[in-house]
Design a protein around this motif. Structure first.
Motif, PDB file in Angstrom:
ATOM      1  N   LYS A   1       8.004  -0.553   5.602  1.00 53.97           N
ATOM      2  CA  LYS A   1       6.544  -0.661   5.555  1.00 53.97           C
ATOM      3  C   LYS A   1       5.988  -0.972   6.936  1.00 53.97           C
ATOM      4  CE  LYS A   1       6.330  -2.176   0.726  1.00 53.97           C
ATOM      5  NZ  LYS A   1       6.049  -3.309  -0.180  1.00 53.97           N
TER       6      LYS A   1
ATOM      7  N   LYS B   1      -1.788   2.825   3.666  1.00 53.32           N
ATOM      8  CA  LYS B   1      -1.168   2.457   2.398  1.00 53.32           C
ATOM      9  C   LYS B   1      -0.123   1.364   2.612  1.00 53.32           C
ATOM     10  CE  LYS B   1       1.146   4.485  -1.629  1.00 53.32           C
ATOM     11  NZ  LYS B   1       1.688   5.738  -2.223  1.00 53.32           N
ATOM     12  N   GLY B   2       0.682   1.527   3.671  1.00 53.95           N
ATOM     13  CA  GLY B   2       1.689   0.517   3.979  1.00 53.95           C
ATOM     14  C   GLY B   2       1.062  -0.816   4.328  1.00 53.95           C
TER      15      GLY B   2
ATOM     16  N   CYS C   1      -1.755  -1.962   3.274  1.00 52.60           N
ATOM     17  CA  CYS C   1      -2.273  -2.544   2.033  1.00 52.60           C
ATOM     18  C   CYS C   1      -1.161  -3.264   1.273  1.00 52.60           C
ATOM     19  CB  CYS C   1      -2.894  -1.446   1.170  1.00 52.60           C
ATOM     20  SG  CYS C   1      -3.648  -2.051  -0.358  1.00 52.60           S
ATOM     21  N   GLU C   2       0.015  -2.650   1.233  1.00 56.21           N
ATOM     22  CA  GLU C   2       1.148  -3.261   0.534  1.00 56.21           C
ATOM     23  C   GLU C   2       1.595  -4.549   1.224  1.00 56.21           C
ATOM     24  OE1 GLU C   2       2.555  -2.348  -2.373  1.00 56.21           O
ATOM     25  OE2 GLU C   2       0.889  -0.925  -2.498  1.00 56.21           O
TER      26      GLU C   2
ATOM     27  N   LYS D   1      -0.723  -7.404   0.450  1.00 56.94           N
ATOM     28  CA  LYS D   1      -0.485  -7.970  -0.881  1.00 56.94           C
ATOM     29  C   LYS D   1       0.651  -8.989  -0.838  1.00 56.94           C
ATOM     30  CE  LYS D   1      -2.038  -3.917  -3.527  1.00 56.94           C
ATOM     31  NZ  LYS D   1      -1.610  -2.818  -4.441  1.00 56.94           N
ATOM     32  N   GLU D   2       1.714  -8.655  -0.114  1.00 58.63           N
ATOM     33  CA  GLU D   2       2.848  -9.571  -0.022  1.00 58.63           C
ATOM     34  C   GLU D   2       2.470 -10.837   0.742  1.00 58.63           C
ATOM     35  OE1 GLU D   2       6.332  -7.665   1.431  1.00 58.63           O
ATOM     36  OE2 GLU D   2       6.187  -5.969   0.048  1.00 58.63           O
TER      37      GLU D   2
END
Length: 308
Positions: free
Chosen positions: A44, A72-73, A75-76, A79-80
């Motif tokens: 990511k 997109k990466g 965003c991920e 979240k983490e």
């Protein structure tokens, strides 16, 4: 694993080894969990780092795909980080002692400096991603020049050996020890002077330029502030402070890079662990350097390591 076998292993796996070391160092710095998801998280980060520069809203088709993947990466990853922030908030509310950077940012609310969660995640992402390329470039060229100059290698080794004698072999560097590595940092500063890692700072006039009455000759270097500007000479920074705005690897003024001390800490820690365990030789001393935004070595600066 030593000798030729170790050199072959490192040369074949250099990119992955650097990524693993980088990610693990980030985990330690921010006290993040170093779990089995390391490879996934690494991918990511690589995707995020590959985002193209969006200029005037125009992107080539392949650039659009990379940009979408990067967003997109990102965003991920956010979240983490949000989950980690929640863990910090929960731990601090229960009186758990946390002394890492993320915990201090989260706990800033106690002093009336509230920072929204999304802003915290952006800060952490910025620290993790923006530091990767610039530090890697500086370390690569620094290792090259140390390997090509035995007198510099010996002087740095002596400085770090003093730390080992006082703290013990294998002891983690603390801030007090970092302050003592003055010559090593002078070498890093000279490296950043010759190879500025900040995007856009690696520039040279390819033709004569006249602007507002000032003439900038092709390939011009100013000898006024640095004698023999193309020579690698760390002594320039031993007790000397360059004139304002003549040396700005971290920018200048109130908007200068907030990651200066972080960069210093990572570079000195890396060199400490390298030079106290290995000596090395540079394979291509005359390797060409190119690049528009950042300096890029043509061959990747391969070296041959010898365990001490």
């Amino acid at each position: 694993m030593f000798g030729p076998a170790a050199n072959k292993f490192i040369s074949m796996n250099e990119q992955n080894l650097v990524k693993v070391w980088y990610l693990k160092s980030q985990c330690k710095l921010f006290n993040l969990p170093d779990q089995n998801q390391t490879q996934e998280a690494m991918q990511k980060q690589v995707v995020v780092a590959s985002a193209p520069v969006k200029i005037l809203g125009f992107l080539k088709p392949e650039g659009i795909v990379r940009y979408h993947k990067a967003m997109k990466g990102a965003c991920e990853i956010r979240k983490e980080i949000q989950l980690l922030i929640n863990d910090k908030i929960d731990g601090l509310s229960k009186g758990k002692i946390m002394d890492d950077l993320l915990a201090h940012i989260v706990d800033a609310e106690k002093s009336g400096k509230y920072v929204p969660k999304i802003e915290i995640s952006n800060i952490i992402m910025g620290l993790i991603n923006s530091s990767y390329i610039s530090i890697a470039i500086t370390l690569a060229f620094m290792i090259k020049h140390i390997g090509m100059r035995p007198h510099i290698y010996q002087k740095i080794l002596s400085e770090h050996a003093d730390i080992v004698r006082s703290k013990g072999y294998g002891t983690v560097l603390d801030w007090e020890s970092i302050q003592k590595l003055k010559y090593t940092w002078a070498v890093a500063q000279e490296t950043m002077r010759l190879y500025p890692a900040a995007p856009g700072a690696f520039r040279e006039a390819t033709t004569d330029i006249i602007y507002e009455g000032f003439t900038i000759p092709k390939g011009w270097k100013n000898h006024k502030y640095f004698d023999e500007p193309e020579s690698f000479d760390p002594s320039r920074f031993e007790g000397n402070v360059p004139a304002p705005y003549t040396y700005i690897p971290f920018g200048a003024g109130p908007r200068s890079c907030p990651g200066k001390d972080y960069t210093r800490f990572v570079i000195l820690t890396f060199i400490h662990n390298l030079i106290t365990k290995f000596k090395w030789e540079v394979i291509f001393p005359d390797e060409k350097v190119s690049g528009a935004l950042i300096p890029i070595p043509a061959e990747g600066i391969p070296i041959r390591l010898h365990h001490l």
